[in-house]
Design a protein around this motif. Structure first.
Motif, PDB file in Angstrom:
ATOM      1  N   VAL A 111     -16.400 -32.422   0.882  1.00  0.00           N
ATOM      2  CA  VAL A 111     -16.398 -32.589   2.328  1.00  0.00           C
ATOM      3  C   VAL A 111     -16.587 -34.068   2.647  1.00  0.00           C
ATOM      4  O   VAL A 111     -17.567 -34.686   2.216  1.00  0.00           O
ATOM      5  CB  VAL A 111     -17.514 -31.759   2.992  1.00  0.00           C
ATOM      6  CG1 VAL A 111     -17.533 -31.991   4.496  1.00  0.00           C
ATOM      7  CG2 VAL A 111     -17.321 -30.282   2.690  1.00  0.00           C
ATOM      8  N   ALA A 112     -15.639 -34.639   3.395  1.00  0.00           N
ATOM      9  CA  ALA A 112     -15.737 -36.031   3.846  1.00  0.00           C
ATOM     10  C   ALA A 112     -16.018 -36.009   5.340  1.00  0.00           C
ATOM     11  O   ALA A 112     -15.212 -35.493   6.127  1.00  0.00           O
ATOM     12  CB  ALA A 112     -14.450 -36.783   3.548  1.00  0.00           C
ATOM     13  N   ALA A 113     -17.172 -36.517   5.741  1.00  0.00           N
ATOM     14  CA  ALA A 113     -17.579 -36.466   7.149  1.00  0.00           C
ATOM     15  C   ALA A 113     -17.585 -37.860   7.743  1.00  0.00           C
ATOM     16  O   ALA A 113     -17.981 -38.832   7.099  1.00  0.00           O
ATOM     17  CB  ALA A 113     -18.963 -35.834   7.267  1.00  0.00           C
ATOM     18  N   GLY A 114     -17.134 -37.955   8.980  1.00  0.00           N
ATOM     19  CA  GLY A 114     -17.137 -39.226   9.703  1.00  0.00           C
ATOM     20  C   GLY A 114     -17.491 -38.992  11.160  1.00  0.00           C
ATOM     21  O   GLY A 114     -17.973 -37.920  11.534  1.00  0.00           O
ATOM     22  N   GLN A 115     -17.244 -39.979  12.002  1.00  0.00           N
ATOM     23  CA  GLN A 115     -17.538 -39.858  13.426  1.00  0.00           C
ATOM     24  C   GLN A 115     -16.616 -38.830  14.075  1.00  0.00           C
ATOM     25  O   GLN A 115     -15.447 -39.085  14.302  1.00  0.00           O
ATOM     26  CB  GLN A 115     -17.358 -41.236  14.104  1.00  0.00           C
ATOM     27  CG  GLN A 115     -18.443 -42.245  13.790  1.00  0.00           C
ATOM     28  CD  GLN A 115     -19.760 -41.912  14.467  1.00  0.00           C
ATOM     29  OE1 GLN A 115     -19.800 -41.110  15.396  1.00  0.00           O
ATOM     30  NE2 GLN A 115     -20.836 -42.517  13.998  1.00  0.00           N
ATOM     31  N   GLY A 116     -17.145 -37.636  14.341  1.00  0.00           N
ATOM     32  CA  GLY A 116     -16.402 -36.621  15.069  1.00  0.00           C
ATOM     33  C   GLY A 116     -15.365 -35.875  14.273  1.00  0.00           C
ATOM     34  O   GLY A 116     -14.545 -35.160  14.855  1.00  0.00           O
ATOM     35  N   PHE A 117     -15.327 -36.023  12.947  1.00  0.00           N
ATOM     36  CA  PHE A 117     -14.347 -35.269  12.160  1.00  0.00           C
ATOM     37  C   PHE A 117     -14.923 -34.955  10.775  1.00  0.00           C
ATOM     38  O   PHE A 117     -15.890 -35.577  10.325  1.00  0.00           O
ATOM     39  CB  PHE A 117     -13.039 -36.050  12.017  1.00  0.00           C
ATOM     40  CG  PHE A 117     -13.142 -37.227  11.084  1.00  0.00           C
ATOM     41  CD1 PHE A 117     -12.813 -37.092   9.739  1.00  0.00           C
ATOM     42  CD2 PHE A 117     -13.568 -38.472  11.547  1.00  0.00           C
ATOM     43  CE1 PHE A 117     -12.910 -38.174   8.875  1.00  0.00           C
ATOM     44  CE2 PHE A 117     -13.664 -39.553  10.688  1.00  0.00           C
ATOM     45  CZ  PHE A 117     -13.333 -39.404   9.351  1.00  0.00           C
ATOM     46  N   ALA A 118     -14.306 -33.992  10.100  1.00  0.00           N
ATOM     47  CA  ALA A 118     -14.675 -33.635   8.730  1.00  0.00           C
ATOM     48  C   ALA A 118     -13.434 -33.135   8.010  1.00  0.00           C
ATOM     49  O   ALA A 118     -12.635 -32.383   8.577  1.00  0.00           O
ATOM     50  CB  ALA A 118     -15.764 -32.578   8.725  1.00  0.00           C
ATOM     51  N   ILE A 119     -13.243 -33.588   6.799  1.00  0.00           N
ATOM     52  CA  ILE A 119     -12.109 -33.184   5.976  1.00  0.00           C
ATOM     53  C   ILE A 119     -12.654 -32.542   4.711  1.00  0.00           C
ATOM     54  O   ILE A 119     -13.592 -33.065   4.098  1.00  0.00           O
ATOM     55  CB  ILE A 119     -11.220 -34.395   5.617  1.00  0.00           C
ATOM     56  CG1 ILE A 119     -10.735 -35.104   6.883  1.00  0.00           C
ATOM     57  CG2 ILE A 119     -10.033 -33.950   4.769  1.00  0.00           C
ATOM     58  CD1 ILE A 119     -10.018 -36.407   6.599  1.00  0.00           C
ATOM     59  N   SER A 120     -12.074 -31.430   4.280  1.00  0.00           N
ATOM     60  CA  SER A 120     -12.537 -30.782   3.055  1.00  0.00           C
ATOM     61  C   SER A 120     -11.360 -30.504   2.130  1.00  0.00           C
ATOM     62  O   SER A 120     -10.226 -30.309   2.577  1.00  0.00           O
ATOM     63  CB  SER A 120     -13.278 -29.477   3.377  1.00  0.00           C
ATOM     64  OG  SER A 120     -12.404 -28.529   3.924  1.00  0.00           O
ATOM     65  N   ALA A 121     -11.660 -30.510   0.841  1.00  0.00           N
ATOM     66  CA  ALA A 121     -10.650 -30.209  -0.175  1.00  0.00           C
ATOM     67  C   ALA A 121     -11.372 -29.697  -1.414  1.00  0.00           C
ATOM     68  O   ALA A 121     -12.588 -29.862  -1.557  1.00  0.00           O
ATOM     69  CB  ALA A 121      -9.839 -31.458  -0.509  1.00  0.00           C
ATOM     70  N   GLU A 122     -10.639 -29.062  -2.313  1.00  0.00           N
ATOM     71  CA  GLU A 122     -11.240 -28.556  -3.545  1.00  0.00           C
ATOM     72  C   GLU A 122     -10.972 -29.510  -4.687  1.00  0.00           C
ATOM     73  O   GLU A 122      -9.973 -30.238  -4.703  1.00  0.00           O
ATOM     74  CB  GLU A 122     -10.698 -27.164  -3.889  1.00  0.00           C
ATOM     75  CG  GLU A 122     -11.273 -26.051  -3.028  1.00  0.00           C
ATOM     76  CD  GLU A 122     -10.954 -24.683  -3.604  1.00  0.00           C
ATOM     77  OE1 GLU A 122     -10.052 -24.597  -4.472  1.00  0.00           O
ATOM     78  OE2 GLU A 122     -11.606 -23.706  -3.195  1.00  0.00           O
ATOM     79  N   GLY A 123     -11.888 -29.508  -5.648  1.00  0.00           N
ATOM     80  CA  GLY A 123     -11.713 -30.338  -6.831  1.00  0.00           C
ATOM     81  C   GLY A 123     -12.551 -29.797  -7.971  1.00  0.00           C
ATOM     82  O   GLY A 123     -13.275 -28.802  -7.826  1.00  0.00           O
ATOM     83  N   SER A 124     -12.463 -30.445  -9.126  1.00  0.00           N
ATOM     84  CA  SER A 124     -13.190 -30.021 -10.325  1.00  0.00           C
ATOM     85  C   SER A 124     -14.266 -31.050 -10.667  1.00  0.00           C
ATOM     86  O   SER A 124     -13.972 -32.247 -10.784  1.00  0.00           O
ATOM     87  CB  SER A 124     -12.216 -29.878 -11.497  1.00  0.00           C
ATOM     88  OG  SER A 124     -12.900 -29.534 -12.680  1.00  0.00           O
ATOM     89  N   ALA A 125     -15.510 -30.590 -10.803  1.00  0.00           N
ATOM     90  CA  ALA A 125     -16.616 -31.495 -11.132  1.00  0.00           C
ATOM     91  C   ALA A 125     -16.426 -32.061 -12.539  1.00  0.00           C
ATOM     92  O   ALA A 125     -16.072 -31.339 -13.471  1.00  0.00           O
ATOM     93  CB  ALA A 125     -17.944 -30.757 -11.033  1.00  0.00           C
ATOM     94  N   MET A 126     -16.677 -33.361 -12.689  1.00  0.00           N
ATOM     95  CA  MET A 126     -16.481 -34.027 -13.972  1.00  0.00           C
ATOM     96  C   MET A 126     -17.794 -34.292 -14.706  1.00  0.00           C
ATOM     97  O   MET A 126     -17.790 -34.809 -15.816  1.00  0.00           O
ATOM     98  CB  MET A 126     -15.728 -35.351 -13.755  1.00  0.00           C
ATOM     99  CG  MET A 126     -14.351 -35.152 -13.130  1.00  0.00           C
ATOM    100  SD  MET A 126     -13.450 -36.707 -12.946  1.00  0.00           S
ATOM    101  CE  MET A 126     -13.166 -37.151 -14.667  1.00  0.00           C
TER     102      MET A 126
END
Length: 231
Positions: free
Chosen positions: A183-198
């Motif tokens: 989850v990438a959060a900023g001023q007034g928005f949030a973007i999410s995506a899936e990935g694999s932990a390294m």
């Protein structure tokens, strides 16, 4: 002529083996053993259960007398079972000697009460207490219910198997290869995506994540399935 019974019995007794008396300027053997014993007692003070320590006699064989003995253990050595403890002198005539020792540890450890599949969460009902000698068991053996209750099994565990901490992970941690939501959060928005932990990481720790398009990003673990990236 027959020997008097009392005399015959006395002659059959083995002679006591005395520790050689050190010559002037040479190190006393018992002081080396005592230093090693005191060191192991200090190092094992935090271990659970009943502890019994034995240290074999030292044979300095002409080592120079030392005013300050420095006991140590080889790096990575386990603190129970058969082990080697070193004692060194860093004086004008330095030397190092190694002694064999044994730490017997009787304590309560825990077994799996049933078969557990990877990803299952342990409850108190999934643990069986067993009292015994930990000497022949792995150092990561679970000796406290809090080390397992609420944790997730990383591997398939058979019923009755002694539990090790490396078989488990905190339910709020992420482990290498696990799919997480970034989850990438900023001023007034949030973007999410899936990935694999390294890498493995607990909440508040940094983890690297490889996204579906191959990009590698770093974030902070929020819980067992979420990684946050502050923009």
């Amino acid at each position: 002529r027959q020997v008097a019974p009392a005399v015959a019995q006395q002659n059959l007794q083995p002679a006591a083996v005395a520790q050689p008396v050190p010559l002037p300027g040479q190190q006393d053997a018992e002081s080396i053993r005592s230093a090693a014993l005191a060191f192991l007692q200090q190092q094992s003070a935090g271990l659970p259960g009943k502890i019994d320590i034995t240290v074999a006699p030292a044979f300095p064989r002409g080592l120079a007398a030392c005013t300050t003995l420095e006991p140590f253990m080889p790096s990575g050595a386990r603190l129970w079972g058969r082990l080697t403890v070193g004692v060194r002198c860093a004086g004008e005539r330095p030397w190092t000697i190694y002694l064999q020792a044994r730490i017997s540890l009787r304590a309560t450890y825990y077994l799996a009460a049933r078969a557990m599949a990877p990803g299952e969460v342990f409850t108190a009902a999934d643990l069986v207490a067993r009292d015994g000698d930990l000497t022949g068991l792995p150092q990561a053996i679970v000796t406290d219910p809090s080390q397992a209750v609420g944790s997730v099994s990383l591997v398939r565990i058979a019923g009755g198997m002694p539990l090790r901490r490396d078989m488990l992970k905190s339910a709020s941690s992420v482990s290498i290869g696990q799919t997480v939501r970034v989850v990438a959060a900023g001023q007034g928005f949030a973007i999410s995506a899936e990935g694999s932990a390294m890498n493995n990481a607990s909440p508040g720790q940094q983890v690297r994540v490889k996204t579906a398009n191959g990009q590698i990003i770093s974030g902070i673990v929020k819980d067992g399935s979420t990684v946050e990236i502050q923009l």
